[in-house]
Design a protein around this motif. Structure first.
Motif, PDB file in Angstrom:
ATOM      1  N   GLY A 111       0.933  -1.190   0.117  1.00 43.62           N
ATOM      2  CA  GLY A 111       0.136  -0.011   0.099  1.00 43.62           C
ATOM      3  C   GLY A 111       0.825   1.258   0.241  1.00 43.62           C
ATOM      4  N   ARG A 112       0.208   2.379   0.091  1.00 45.13           N
ATOM      5  CA  ARG A 112       0.729   3.536   0.168  1.00 45.13           C
ATOM      6  C   ARG A 112       1.566   4.043   1.493  1.00 45.13           C
ATOM      7  NH1 ARG A 112      -4.240   4.397  -2.964  1.00 45.13           N
ATOM      8  NH2 ARG A 112      -3.421   3.490  -4.701  1.00 45.13           N
ATOM      9  N   GLY A 113       1.971   5.135   1.694  1.00 49.78           N
ATOM     10  CA  GLY A 113       2.548   5.628   2.891  1.00 49.78           C
ATOM     11  C   GLY A 113       3.659   5.651   3.011  1.00 49.78           C
ATOM     12  N   ASP A 114       4.468   5.993   4.148  1.00 44.67           N
ATOM     13  CA  ASP A 114       5.775   5.985   4.427  1.00 44.67           C
ATOM     14  C   ASP A 114       6.362   4.574   4.774  1.00 44.67           C
ATOM     15  OD1 ASP A 114       7.037   8.327   4.201  1.00 44.67           O
ATOM     16  OD2 ASP A 114       6.759   8.920   6.424  1.00 44.67           O
ATOM     17  N   THR A 115       7.519   4.224   4.451  1.00 41.97           N
ATOM     18  CA  THR A 115       8.213   3.149   4.721  1.00 41.97           C
ATOM     19  C   THR A 115       9.457   3.199   4.569  1.00 41.97           C
ATOM     20  OG1 THR A 115       8.098   0.506   4.308  1.00 41.97           O
ATOM     21  CG2 THR A 115       7.685   2.096   2.411  1.00 41.97           C
ATOM     22  N   ILE A 116      10.232   2.252   5.341  1.00 41.29           N
ATOM     23  CA  ILE A 116      11.766   2.064   4.959  1.00 41.29           C
ATOM     24  C   ILE A 116      12.113   0.737   3.996  1.00 41.29           C
ATOM     25  CG2 ILE A 116      12.458   3.142   7.261  1.00 41.29           C
ATOM     26  CD1 ILE A 116      13.144  -0.055   8.166  1.00 41.29           C
ATOM     27  N   ALA A 117      10.923   0.129   3.619  1.00 41.13           N
ATOM     28  CA  ALA A 117      11.099  -0.928   2.872  1.00 41.13           C
ATOM     29  C   ALA A 117      11.552  -0.499   1.614  1.00 41.13           C
ATOM     30  CB  ALA A 117       9.664  -1.746   2.659  1.00 41.13           C
ATOM     31  N   ARG A 118      12.361  -1.278   0.781  1.00 40.12           N
ATOM     32  CA  ARG A 118      12.830  -1.069  -0.289  1.00 40.12           C
ATOM     33  C   ARG A 118      11.958  -1.424  -1.768  1.00 40.12           C
ATOM     34  NH1 ARG A 118      17.095  -2.906  -3.971  1.00 40.12           N
ATOM     35  NH2 ARG A 118      17.316  -4.979  -2.858  1.00 40.12           N
ATOM     36  N   TYR A 119      11.024  -2.342  -1.157  1.00 46.54           N
ATOM     37  CA  TYR A 119       9.989  -2.535  -2.322  1.00 46.54           C
ATOM     38  C   TYR A 119       8.497  -2.185  -1.761  1.00 46.54           C
ATOM     39  CZ  TYR A 119      13.843  -5.136  -4.250  1.00 46.54           C
ATOM     40  OH  TYR A 119      14.985  -5.502  -4.750  1.00 46.54           O
ATOM     41  N   ARG A 120       7.738  -2.057  -2.899  1.00 49.84           N
ATOM     42  CA  ARG A 120       6.401  -1.845  -2.552  1.00 49.84           C
ATOM     43  C   ARG A 120       5.333  -2.827  -3.460  1.00 49.84           C
ATOM     44  NH1 ARG A 120       3.940   2.770  -0.331  1.00 49.84           N
ATOM     45  NH2 ARG A 120       6.035   3.970  -0.332  1.00 49.84           N
ATOM     46  N   LEU A 121       4.492  -3.228  -2.686  1.00 54.32           N
ATOM     47  CA  LEU A 121       3.113  -3.651  -3.535  1.00 54.32           C
ATOM     48  C   LEU A 121       1.857  -3.063  -3.264  1.00 54.32           C
ATOM     49  CD1 LEU A 121       4.040  -7.609  -3.027  1.00 54.32           C
ATOM     50  CD2 LEU A 121       4.005  -6.527  -5.068  1.00 54.32           C
ATOM     51  N   GLU A 122       1.011  -3.074  -3.991  1.00 55.64           N
ATOM     52  CA  GLU A 122      -0.145  -2.158  -3.995  1.00 55.64           C
ATOM     53  C   GLU A 122      -1.351  -2.767  -2.787  1.00 55.64           C
ATOM     54  OE1 GLU A 122      -1.344   0.602  -5.256  1.00 55.64           O
ATOM     55  OE2 GLU A 122       0.784   1.072  -6.338  1.00 55.64           O
ATOM     56  N   SER A 123      -1.383  -4.247  -3.077  1.00 57.00           N
ATOM     57  CA  SER A 123      -2.656  -4.640  -2.382  1.00 57.00           C
ATOM     58  C   SER A 123      -2.106  -6.096  -1.970  1.00 57.00           C
ATOM     59  CB  SER A 123      -3.753  -4.594  -3.229  1.00 57.00           C
ATOM     60  OG  SER A 123      -3.109  -5.576  -4.392  1.00 57.00           O
ATOM     61  N   PRO A 124      -3.114  -6.396  -0.953  1.00 57.51           N
ATOM     62  CA  PRO A 124      -3.048  -8.032  -0.739  1.00 57.51           C
ATOM     63  C   PRO A 124      -3.149  -9.013  -1.953  1.00 57.51           C
ATOM     64  CG  PRO A 124      -4.595  -6.813   0.853  1.00 57.51           C
ATOM     65  CD  PRO A 124      -3.865  -5.914  -0.291  1.00 57.51           C
ATOM     66  N   GLU A 125      -3.760  -8.536  -2.961  1.00 52.88           N
ATOM     67  CA  GLU A 125      -4.005  -9.540  -3.949  1.00 52.88           C
ATOM     68  C   GLU A 125      -2.508  -9.548  -4.726  1.00 52.88           C
ATOM     69  OE1 GLU A 125      -6.761  -6.515  -4.375  1.00 52.88           O
ATOM     70  OE2 GLU A 125      -6.967  -7.996  -2.743  1.00 52.88           O
ATOM     71  N   GLU A 126      -1.875  -8.445  -4.640  1.00 51.76           N
ATOM     72  CA  GLU A 126      -0.516  -8.369  -5.095  1.00 51.76           C
ATOM     73  C   GLU A 126       0.544  -9.238  -4.431  1.00 51.76           C
ATOM     74  OE1 GLU A 126      -0.222  -4.481  -7.867  1.00 51.76           O
ATOM     75  OE2 GLU A 126       1.504  -4.983  -6.711  1.00 51.76           O
ATOM     76  N   VAL A 127       0.402  -9.057  -3.109  1.00 47.61           N
ATOM     77  CA  VAL A 127       1.075  -9.972  -2.154  1.00 47.61           C
ATOM     78  C   VAL A 127       1.081 -11.546  -2.496  1.00 47.61           C
ATOM     79  CG1 VAL A 127       1.610 -10.917   0.160  1.00 47.61           C
ATOM     80  CG2 VAL A 127       1.074  -8.437  -0.591  1.00 47.61           C
ATOM     81  N   ARG A 128      -0.436 -11.694  -2.511  1.00 51.29           N
ATOM     82  CA  ARG A 128      -0.678 -13.324  -2.914  1.00 51.29           C
ATOM     83  C   ARG A 128      -0.237 -13.559  -4.102  1.00 51.29           C
ATOM     84  NH1 ARG A 128      -6.678 -14.964  -0.676  1.00 51.29           N
ATOM     85  NH2 ARG A 128      -6.765 -13.829   1.235  1.00 51.29           N
ATOM     86  N   ALA A 129      -0.277 -12.787  -5.183  1.00 53.51           N
ATOM     87  CA  ALA A 129       0.235 -13.207  -6.432  1.00 53.51           C
ATOM     88  C   ALA A 129       1.737 -13.617  -6.145  1.00 53.51           C
ATOM     89  CB  ALA A 129       0.148 -12.013  -7.591  1.00 53.51           C
ATOM     90  N   LEU A 130       2.335 -12.693  -5.659  1.00 53.57           N
ATOM     91  CA  LEU A 130       3.950 -12.871  -5.519  1.00 53.57           C
ATOM     92  C   LEU A 130       4.142 -14.181  -4.859  1.00 53.57           C
ATOM     93  CD1 LEU A 130       7.048 -11.412  -5.542  1.00 53.57           C
ATOM     94  CD2 LEU A 130       6.353 -11.243  -3.250  1.00 53.57           C
ATOM     95  N   LEU A 131       3.283 -14.541  -3.762  1.00 53.17           N
ATOM     96  CA  LEU A 131       3.477 -15.926  -3.064  1.00 53.17           C
ATOM     97  C   LEU A 131       2.965 -17.061  -3.974  1.00 53.17           C
ATOM     98  CD1 LEU A 131       2.227 -14.505   0.522  1.00 53.17           C
ATOM     99  CD2 LEU A 131       4.570 -14.962  -0.153  1.00 53.17           C
ATOM    100  N   GLU A 132       2.372 -16.829  -4.586  1.00 53.52           N
ATOM    101  CA  GLU A 132       1.749 -17.910  -5.610  1.00 53.52           C
ATOM    102  C   GLU A 132       2.985 -18.294  -6.686  1.00 53.52           C
ATOM    103  OE1 GLU A 132      -0.960 -19.932  -5.630  1.00 53.52           O
ATOM    104  OE2 GLU A 132      -2.455 -18.560  -4.681  1.00 53.52           O
ATOM    105  N   ALA A 133       3.417 -17.202  -6.820  1.00 51.57           N
ATOM    106  CA  ALA A 133       4.712 -17.286  -8.069  1.00 51.57           C
ATOM    107  C   ALA A 133       5.853 -18.113  -7.311  1.00 51.57           C
ATOM    108  CB  ALA A 133       5.288 -15.845  -8.286  1.00 51.57           C
ATOM    109  N   LEU A 134       5.980 -17.568  -5.882  1.00 51.54           N
ATOM    110  CA  LEU A 134       6.951 -18.786  -5.194  1.00 51.54           C
ATOM    111  C   LEU A 134       6.635 -20.097  -5.179  1.00 51.54           C
ATOM    112  CD1 LEU A 134       7.773 -16.264  -2.405  1.00 51.54           C
ATOM    113  CD2 LEU A 134       9.153 -17.118  -4.225  1.00 51.54           C
ATOM    114  N   VAL A 135       5.412 -20.492  -4.923  1.00 54.25           N
ATOM    115  CA  VAL A 135       4.960 -21.858  -4.869  1.00 54.25           C
ATOM    116  C   VAL A 135       5.256 -22.592  -6.137  1.00 54.25           C
ATOM    117  CG1 VAL A 135       2.881 -23.266  -4.478  1.00 54.25           C
ATOM    118  CG2 VAL A 135       3.311 -21.325  -3.034  1.00 54.25           C
TER     119      VAL A 135
END
Ligand code: GDG
Length: 727
Positions: A700-724
């Protein structure tokens, strides 16, 4: 190659088309905005897009001639029909927004729906005119309340354009603003810009508050995150063309004119008013203050004259006709009462005069009265000061003009308080030359330090600035690459937050039940070779057990206070029933009882105050109160007050999601890579604790120290699916 330009967009062009005996000519447009932007328009070689006045009665040939003249002035016309002007300009702009934004709610038109529709239609007409002329790299600078929808309309069509918006009038308190039926559209319209500028910090504050309240965003002082963009909010008090006023003030012709005006005043003290004939400018009360002065001080009756230049404006709007009637009546009454054969105390000039005439008046005046009921800035006050190259003259200034923030060496008054305006006027009339000079010196330094060119430059510099807090580019374009990088790890330790990361945020925590697909995904990840899964949540133990108890994963509950290794049992990181809790709960409960939509959640180690259903402005007040009330308790017991997504949490210092990192590392094989994914402030602790070589992903949006950003839980799940599936 195209050189990037500046496109200035405003309702009115700085010139208006006139036809005199068949001859087409251009006349200067009146008003603060046109006066102010004229200099920057020339210096910056900008193209100015706007309405050139009514051309409906021109023949084709005349219209052609007009267009040529306009182009030669580097302006581009947006032609509007008379019916459009009546509804968009006289109607919505001047009979709804103008009175409302100047705190005169009773002057707002009763039913303005049709006017609103035409307002939107004309904004769209402007959008098309701008899009037609925009080239990549061009900056767009939109001006004022007639075009509040334009930034968003442009953003939709030109997503990459740099768009600035400046509001020349006040932005009212959210209490007042939210009576506007179209409040949401207006705010969204403005937020289409990259930078929104106001004259004063309080207008900016009002805007941010209104956005919080109406749109539910959580603005910081100078930035709002809106639809994936950071919109900056700037304070840019407008200046005037100081050099031009000084030049006119030194012109022999102007000086002679000023002398002549003084002679005509016949030895009386000359009090001056220069205003558009507008009900926000406080003319009736100014007259009443003069009357009060005469009532109290008979000796002043033959010694003071008010010269009031009242420039015709918005003559078709009803409230203005009413104002003219009222002022004429007051002038008649006061002149009849206090005038004599030798002259009258009020001289009303109801017409427009050339700029050098205005400066001659400034120079001739003893006292300048600038007493608007509300004013964005008020240029007249600054022009008077810039013209007084002789260092003399007294300025009476309304505390409700934006200019009062800067011109603190004027005599400041509350224009609604007639008695006090009368006594301040008297004080100004009697001010010693030494005091006049001392004050004028300070005022002139102030006005010179911020002239209109510096103002325009600062605004445009700000607009050009890359905001360091701008959300980093989303991974949407390269998620596959990141998935490959993660998949290549020798050994993988995943640390996953739940709410807002694997699941979209729901109205209440109970509603965010995991679905079967998520359970299956987590199981598949846990069964993936050389991979371990940690769920790291703020939720309670039993809650996490109920959701995921059967999965072969490790769980960290209550931000890491509780830990359950894969196949093991829960263990606490400290005292599970700390002594401070009763006291803290009493404070939180009391505040929740007074706050519609708030509720308290108790966990073993912490207390959470939830406010996702609380009105945004109320929430910000309550949070300040809550932090204040919890301060001592937090000090004594070494507690931290943490803000998450619409929740404030109190818990022992050092107990945070970072604990999960230490545990995961403790028994991980060498070469294991940690990948942490989370969406709120509490996940930042997780990211901070990560060892080098790890990967942090913010959702999501907002401040972070993370180097990467995903838009939404759907994108998170898609990334994890890709790992599987990719492994
Ligand atoms: C809006 C905001 C903000 C007046 N009479 C004549 C004449 N003027 C000129 C003055 C001055 C201008 O008109 C008026 O500017 P103000 O700032 O006082 O007021 P608004 O027109 O309401 O302007 C205001 C401004 O935008 C800029 O951001 O300050 O708060 O309401 O320049 O000198 N000029 C000529 N003849 C006149 O008879 N030539």
């Amino acid at each position: 190659m195209h050189m990037p330009r500046l496109l200035i967009v405003s309702n009115r062009l700085p010139v208006t088309v006139k036809v005199d005996q068949g001859e087409v000519s251009l006349a200067r447009s009146a008003g603060g905005l046109a006066t102010a932007m004229r200099g920057p328009h020339e210096r910056l070689d900008a193209l100015w897009i706007g309405w050139p006045g009514d051309v409906s009665r021109l023949t084709d040939a005349q219209r052609h001639a007009a267009d040529e003249r306009l182009a030669a002035e580097r302006t581009a016309p947006v032609h509007l029909s008379q019916a459009q002007v009546a509804r968009y300009y006289d109607g919505f702009s001047n009979a709804v927004l103008w009175p409302l934004f100047h705190y005169l709610a009773d002057k707002v038109e009763l039913d303005a729906r049709r006017d609103w529709e035409v307002y939107a239609e004309v904004n769209d007409r402007f959008a098309r005119a701008v899009v037609e002329r925009w080239r990549p790299g061009d900056f767009i600078w939109v001006h004022d309340y007639q075009l509040m929808l334009l930034p968003q309309m442009l953003r939709e069509r030109l997503p990459d354009a740099r768009i600035g918006f400046f509001l020349h009038i006040p932005f009212p308190s959210s209490e007042l603003f939210r009576i506007l039926p179209w409040r949401e559209q207006i705010l969204r319209g403005m937020l289409g810009a990259d930078l929104v500028g106001f004259h004063t910090a309080s207008f900016r504050h009002n805007f941010a508050n209104s956005a919080a309240r109406v749109l539910g965003v959580e603005p910081e002082v100078d930035v709002v995150q809106h639809e994936g963009r950071a919109v900056r909010l700037g304070v840019h008090p407008i200046g005037i063309d100081v050099a031009e006023f000084a030049r006119l003030a030194n012109d022999p012709g102007v000086l002679a004119h000023a002398q002549q005006i003084r002679r005509e005043t016949g030895g009386r003290t000359l009090v001056l008013g220069v205003d558009r004939f507008d009900y926000t400018k406080g003319l009736p009360r100014r007259m009443l203050a003069l009357e009060r002065l005469f009532e109290r001080g008979p000796h002043l009756r033959k010694k003071v004259r008010l010269v009031q230049l009242a420039v015709p404006t918005r003559e078709r709007v009803d409230a203005y006709a009413e104002l003219r009637r009222h002022v004429n009546e007051l002038v008649g009454r006061i002149n009849a009462q206090y005038g004599s054969v030798g002259g009258v105390p009020i001289h009303l000039l109801h017409r427009s005069v050339p700029p050098d005439y205005v400066v001659a008046l400034y120079l001739a005046a003893d006292v300048m009265m600038v007493t608007p009921l509300r004013d964005g800035m008020n240029l007249v006050a600054k022009e008077f000061v810039a013209s007084r190259v002789d260092g003399a003259g007294a300025l009476v200034l309304s505390e409700f003009a934006g200019a009062a923030d800067e011109l603190s060496d004027a005599l400041l008054v509350n224009p609604y308080d007639i008695d006090s305006v009368a006594s301040t006027l008297q004080r100004a009339i009697l001010m010693s030359p030494a005091e006049q000079h001392a004050r004028m010196r300070a005022l002139r330094a102030q006005v010179e330090a911020n002239d209109v060119h510096a103002w325009a430059r600062r605004f445009l510099d700000d607009l050009a600035l890359e905001d360091p807090r701008r959300p980093r580019p989303s991974l949407a374009s390269a998620p596959a690459k990141l998935a490959d990088e993660i998949a290549a790890s020798q050994y993988l330790e995943l640390l996953l937050d739940y709410d807002g990361t694997l699941m979209p945020l729901a109205r209440t925590p109970d509603q965010a039940q995991p679905d079967d697909a998520l359970r299956a995904l987590l199981r598949a990840l846990a069964e993936r070779p050389r991979t371990r899964v940690n769920l790291v949540s703020g939720r309670k133990r039993d809650n996490m057990d109920a959701f995921f108890g059967e999965l072969p994963i490790a769980m960290h509950a209550e931000h890491g206070f509780w830990f359950k290794p894969r196949g093991g049992a829960w263990a606490a990181a400290g005292d599970a029933n700390p002594p401070w809790k009763d006291e803290a709960r009493a404070i939180m409960d009391r505040l929740a009882a007074r706050t519609g939509g708030a509720f308290v959640e108790e966990k073993a180690v912490s207390l959470a105050w939830h406010y996702r259903r609380v009105d945004a402005e109320l929430a910000s007040v309550r949070l300040r109160e809550l932090r204040y009330l919890l301060r001592d308790l937090a000090d004594v017991h070494r507690l931290e007050v943490l803000s998450g997504s619409k929740v404030l949490e109190l818990r022992p210092a050092g107990v945070n999601k970072g604990l999960a990192v230490a545990r995961a590392r403790a028994d991980a094989p060498p070469g294991a890579r940690l990948v942490a994914i989370g969406d709120d402030r509490t996940d930042e602790d997780l990211f901070t604790a990560l060892p080098e070589g790890s990967i942090a992903i913010h959702v999501g949006r907002g401040d972070t120290i993370a180097r990467y950003r995903l838009e939404s839980p759907e994108e998170v799940r898609a990334l994890l699916e890709a790992l599987v599936h990719g492994s």
